[in-house]
Design a protein around this motif. Structure first.
Motif, PDB file in Angstrom:
ATOM      1  N   PRO A 143      22.782  27.994  43.456  1.00 59.74           N
ATOM      2  CA  PRO A 143      23.672  27.470  44.142  1.00 59.74           C
ATOM      3  C   PRO A 143      25.124  27.896  43.544  1.00 59.74           C
ATOM      4  O   PRO A 143      25.410  28.074  42.329  1.00 59.74           O
ATOM      5  CB  PRO A 143      23.562  25.873  43.589  1.00 59.74           C
ATOM      6  CG  PRO A 143      22.735  26.042  42.328  1.00 59.74           C
ATOM      7  CD  PRO A 143      21.935  27.344  42.402  1.00 59.74           C
ATOM      8  N   PHE A 144      26.044  28.051  44.585  1.00 64.52           N
ATOM      9  CA  PHE A 144      27.187  28.550  44.223  1.00 64.52           C
ATOM     10  C   PHE A 144      28.500  27.433  44.677  1.00 64.52           C
ATOM     11  O   PHE A 144      29.168  27.123  44.179  1.00 64.52           O
ATOM     12  CB  PHE A 144      27.551  29.714  44.990  1.00 64.52           C
ATOM     13  CG  PHE A 144      29.084  30.264  44.891  1.00 64.52           C
ATOM     14  CD1 PHE A 144      29.577  30.784  43.715  1.00 64.52           C
ATOM     15  CD2 PHE A 144      30.056  29.773  45.813  1.00 64.52           C
ATOM     16  CE1 PHE A 144      30.833  31.171  43.461  1.00 64.52           C
ATOM     17  CE2 PHE A 144      31.474  30.139  45.647  1.00 64.52           C
ATOM     18  CZ  PHE A 144      31.828  30.787  44.579  1.00 64.52           C
ATOM     19  N   ASP A 153      27.579  25.502  32.369  1.00 69.32           N
ATOM     20  CA  ASP A 153      27.717  25.983  33.524  1.00 69.32           C
ATOM     21  C   ASP A 153      26.077  26.229  33.723  1.00 69.32           C
ATOM     22  O   ASP A 153      25.620  26.313  34.916  1.00 69.32           O
ATOM     23  CB  ASP A 153      28.370  27.228  33.753  1.00 69.32           C
ATOM     24  CG  ASP A 153      29.823  27.025  33.551  1.00 69.32           C
ATOM     25  OD1 ASP A 153      29.999  26.035  34.115  1.00 69.32           O
ATOM     26  OD2 ASP A 153      30.589  27.882  33.504  1.00 69.32           O
ATOM     27  N   ARG A 154      25.497  26.501  32.678  1.00 68.28           N
ATOM     28  CA  ARG A 154      24.010  26.884  32.570  1.00 68.28           C
ATOM     29  C   ARG A 154      23.342  25.858  33.413  1.00 68.28           C
ATOM     30  O   ARG A 154      22.246  25.712  33.965  1.00 68.28           O
ATOM     31  CB  ARG A 154      23.533  27.604  31.410  1.00 68.28           C
ATOM     32  CG  ARG A 154      21.945  27.840  31.455  1.00 68.28           C
ATOM     33  CD  ARG A 154      21.522  27.928  30.098  1.00 68.28           C
ATOM     34  NE  ARG A 154      19.976  28.209  29.827  1.00 68.28           N
ATOM     35  CZ  ARG A 154      19.360  28.050  29.087  1.00 68.28           C
ATOM     36  NH1 ARG A 154      19.903  28.020  27.688  1.00 68.28           N
ATOM     37  NH2 ARG A 154      17.955  28.362  29.192  1.00 68.28           N
ATOM     38  N   SER A 196      34.879  22.889  45.856  1.00 64.69           N
ATOM     39  CA  SER A 196      33.430  22.570  45.937  1.00 64.69           C
ATOM     40  C   SER A 196      32.521  23.673  45.246  1.00 64.69           C
ATOM     41  O   SER A 196      31.356  23.537  45.102  1.00 64.69           O
ATOM     42  CB  SER A 196      33.189  22.981  47.330  1.00 64.69           C
ATOM     43  OG  SER A 196      33.385  24.099  47.867  1.00 64.69           O
ATOM     44  N   PHE A 197      33.105  24.750  44.448  1.00 62.51           N
ATOM     45  CA  PHE A 197      32.542  25.540  43.684  1.00 62.51           C
ATOM     46  C   PHE A 197      32.069  25.125  42.467  1.00 62.51           C
ATOM     47  O   PHE A 197      32.533  24.380  41.769  1.00 62.51           O
ATOM     48  CB  PHE A 197      33.510  26.866  43.367  1.00 62.51           C
ATOM     49  CG  PHE A 197      34.006  27.536  44.428  1.00 62.51           C
ATOM     50  CD1 PHE A 197      33.649  27.277  45.874  1.00 62.51           C
ATOM     51  CD2 PHE A 197      34.975  28.809  44.297  1.00 62.51           C
ATOM     52  CE1 PHE A 197      34.254  27.891  46.791  1.00 62.51           C
ATOM     53  CE2 PHE A 197      35.474  29.396  45.329  1.00 62.51           C
ATOM     54  CZ  PHE A 197      35.226  28.998  46.699  1.00 62.51           C
ATOM     55  N   LEU A 198      30.815  25.777  41.996  1.00 63.45           N
ATOM     56  CA  LEU A 198      29.998  25.157  40.955  1.00 63.45           C
ATOM     57  C   LEU A 198      30.365  26.193  39.746  1.00 63.45           C
ATOM     58  O   LEU A 198      30.094  25.992  38.649  1.00 63.45           O
ATOM     59  CB  LEU A 198      28.650  25.366  41.180  1.00 63.45           C
ATOM     60  CG  LEU A 198      28.010  24.193  42.397  1.00 63.45           C
ATOM     61  CD1 LEU A 198      26.438  24.478  42.780  1.00 63.45           C
ATOM     62  CD2 LEU A 198      28.507  22.743  41.825  1.00 63.45           C
ATOM     63  N   HIS A 199      30.803  27.476  40.105  1.00 65.44           N
ATOM     64  CA  HIS A 199      31.204  28.293  39.075  1.00 65.44           C
ATOM     65  C   HIS A 199      32.049  29.388  39.768  1.00 65.44           C
ATOM     66  O   HIS A 199      32.098  29.253  40.889  1.00 65.44           O
ATOM     67  CB  HIS A 199      30.012  28.897  38.372  1.00 65.44           C
ATOM     68  CG  HIS A 199      29.061  29.785  39.413  1.00 65.44           C
ATOM     69  ND1 HIS A 199      28.952  30.798  39.957  1.00 65.44           N
ATOM     70  CD2 HIS A 199      27.807  29.134  39.727  1.00 65.44           C
ATOM     71  CE1 HIS A 199      28.131  31.116  40.605  1.00 65.44           C
ATOM     72  NE2 HIS A 199      27.233  30.106  40.719  1.00 65.44           N
ATOM     73  N   ILE A 249      26.131  26.564  49.605  1.00 67.23           N
ATOM     74  CA  ILE A 249      25.971  28.023  49.727  1.00 67.23           C
ATOM     75  C   ILE A 249      25.350  28.582  48.582  1.00 67.23           C
ATOM     76  O   ILE A 249      25.376  28.182  47.377  1.00 67.23           O
ATOM     77  CB  ILE A 249      27.397  28.829  49.694  1.00 67.23           C
ATOM     78  CG1 ILE A 249      28.312  28.430  51.106  1.00 67.23           C
ATOM     79  CG2 ILE A 249      27.250  30.042  49.539  1.00 67.23           C
ATOM     80  CD1 ILE A 249      29.780  28.865  50.890  1.00 67.23           C
ATOM     81  N   PHE A 250      24.382  29.203  49.024  1.00 67.30           N
ATOM     82  CA  PHE A 250      23.399  29.845  47.639  1.00 67.30           C
ATOM     83  C   PHE A 250      23.802  31.434  47.701  1.00 67.30           C
ATOM     84  O   PHE A 250      23.873  32.123  48.705  1.00 67.30           O
ATOM     85  CB  PHE A 250      21.992  29.716  47.813  1.00 67.30           C
ATOM     86  CG  PHE A 250      21.656  28.332  47.430  1.00 67.30           C
ATOM     87  CD1 PHE A 250      20.620  28.295  46.390  1.00 67.30           C
ATOM     88  CD2 PHE A 250      22.017  27.146  48.012  1.00 67.30           C
ATOM     89  CE1 PHE A 250      20.207  27.041  46.115  1.00 67.30           C
ATOM     90  CE2 PHE A 250      21.764  26.007  47.727  1.00 67.30           C
ATOM     91  CZ  PHE A 250      20.723  26.032  46.589  1.00 67.30           C
ATOM     92  N   LEU A 251      24.066  31.827  46.436  1.00 65.35           N
ATOM     93  CA  LEU A 251      24.183  33.518  46.174  1.00 65.35           C
ATOM     94  C   LEU A 251      22.976  33.775  45.417  1.00 65.35           C
ATOM     95  O   LEU A 251      22.877  33.327  44.133  1.00 65.35           O
ATOM     96  CB  LEU A 251      25.612  33.617  45.470  1.00 65.35           C
ATOM     97  CG  LEU A 251      26.785  33.087  46.171  1.00 65.35           C
ATOM     98  CD1 LEU A 251      28.007  33.536  45.151  1.00 65.35           C
ATOM     99  CD2 LEU A 251      27.151  33.599  47.423  1.00 65.35           C
ATOM    100  N   ASP A 252      22.133  34.769  46.097  1.00 62.50           N
ATOM    101  CA  ASP A 252      20.925  35.154  45.374  1.00 62.50           C
ATOM    102  C   ASP A 252      20.047  34.012  44.873  1.00 62.50           C
ATOM    103  O   ASP A 252      19.465  34.160  43.735  1.00 62.50           O
ATOM    104  CB  ASP A 252      21.122  36.279  44.065  1.00 62.50           C
ATOM    105  CG  ASP A 252      21.895  37.520  44.399  1.00 62.50           C
ATOM    106  OD1 ASP A 252      21.854  37.740  45.669  1.00 62.50           O
ATOM    107  OD2 ASP A 252      22.664  37.982  43.836  1.00 62.50           O
TER     108      ASP A 252
END
Length: 314
Positions: free
Chosen positions: A133-134, A207-208, A163-166, A127-130
């Motif tokens: 990757p999310f 996170d960055r 599964s969330f990256l942040h 899933i990509f948000l704006d």
């Protein structure tokens, strides 16, 4: 199941059209045998003519049984709003994303422009948000069944919290993407940190880097690319630069020496030199950050404008 109807309550057709997100398309030939199968024994009566394919709605037998006529009509309406597809491709288009206590429930159309039925098996989904990757995960899609030729099949899946990256849910648009295993390009999206470096990093820095490793575009297979991600001129005249090694090869990347050149936005060389890189070890399909420090006597332009800079590695 069918949680996406919560997003449809009270909306007219014009509002429902806005639920359709950006389509993500890949060539079917890029999918490996463990990702999808094509049933060549069962073809359609009239193969596609031309370069584009118009699709119709295809419902899984369980969906066909459970949904009433109104809900089927709405799905058929949404599918009809999707663009024609390029021949030989498959794609995915999200149209509902609902957060819950155990993760994000996402509903999407899996689309097939081939002249044969397609069965998806194990795919990497994200899933990509704006455009960032999310969430990402591998998912078994065998229960979705065979998608007939020239059709779009709606399907619902849960992206669990692990599964969330942040945790940043702030966004204006979203999309679902697929990763193909036989692509001519590789996506080294698995970030690996040196244990000593990780001890000195804040969670925000981690996170960055995680976000950077997922947002960079794929690279050609069997290559290694290096991207600069941070730079600073220290008070004592040293130049400190951070770079991300991305390994698209099938074996470990472990160079002995590399030549590094850094130029500023004026095109002037700021620092240049050959350095010992024997400690750089990047696994296949992984990204790994590395820090280089140029001593003051190796800095050729101490007053460089580093708002924009270019890193070149040989």
């Amino acid at each position: 199941m069918f949680s996406f109807f919560k997003n449809w309550f009270g909306k007219d057709q014009g509002e429902l059209k806005k639920e359709l997100q950006e389509e993500a398309t890949i060539d079917f030939s890029e999918l490996s045998d463990i990702e999808a199968d094509v049933e060549k024994g069962a073809s359609i009566a009239k193969p596609a003519v031309g370069n584009t394919v118009h699709t119709e709605l295809s419902l899984h037998p369980m969906w066909e049984q459970e949904l009433d006529a109104e809900k089927k009509y709405t799905l058929r309406f949404l599918q009809a709003e999707l663009p024609d597809m390029s021949r030989g491709s498959i794609s995915v288009t999200g149209f509902s994303m609902i957060p819950g206590p155990s993760g994000l429930t996402v509903t999407m159309f899996f689309r097939n422009s081939l002249d044969h039925p397609v069965r998806f098996k194990n795919l990497r989904m994200a899933i990509f948000l704006d455009d960032k990757p999310f969430a990402r995960m591998k998912v078994d899609l065998s229960e979705m069944g065979a998608i007939p030729p020239h059709t779009s099949r709606p399907w619902e899946m849960l992206f669990p919290e692990e599964s969330f990256l942040h945790d940043n849910f702030s966004f204006k648009r979203w999309k679902v993407v697929m990763k193909a295993g036989k692509s001519t390009h590789v996506w080294p999206d698995l970030l690996e940190l040196d244990p000593e470096m990780e001890k000195r990093m804040t969670e925000r820095q981690k996170d960055r880097l995680e976000s950077l490793s997922h947002s960079l575009p794929p690279i050609p297979a069997d290559t290694v690319q290096v991207t600069g991600f941070d730079i600073a001129m220290a008070n004592d005249g040293r130049l400190v630069a951070g770079m991300l090694f991305r390994n698209g090869m099938r074996n470990m990347y472990n160079p002995e020496k590399i030549k590094i050149t850094i130029t500023d936005q004026d095109g002037d060389v700021v620092a240049k030199g050959s350095v010992d890189a024997s400690t750089v070890r990047v696994k296949p399909g992984h990204s790994r950050p590395w820090i280089i420090v140029f001593p003051p006597n190796a800095v050729k332009k101490p007053n460089a404008n580093l708002r924009r800079w270019v890193l070149n590695v040989e």
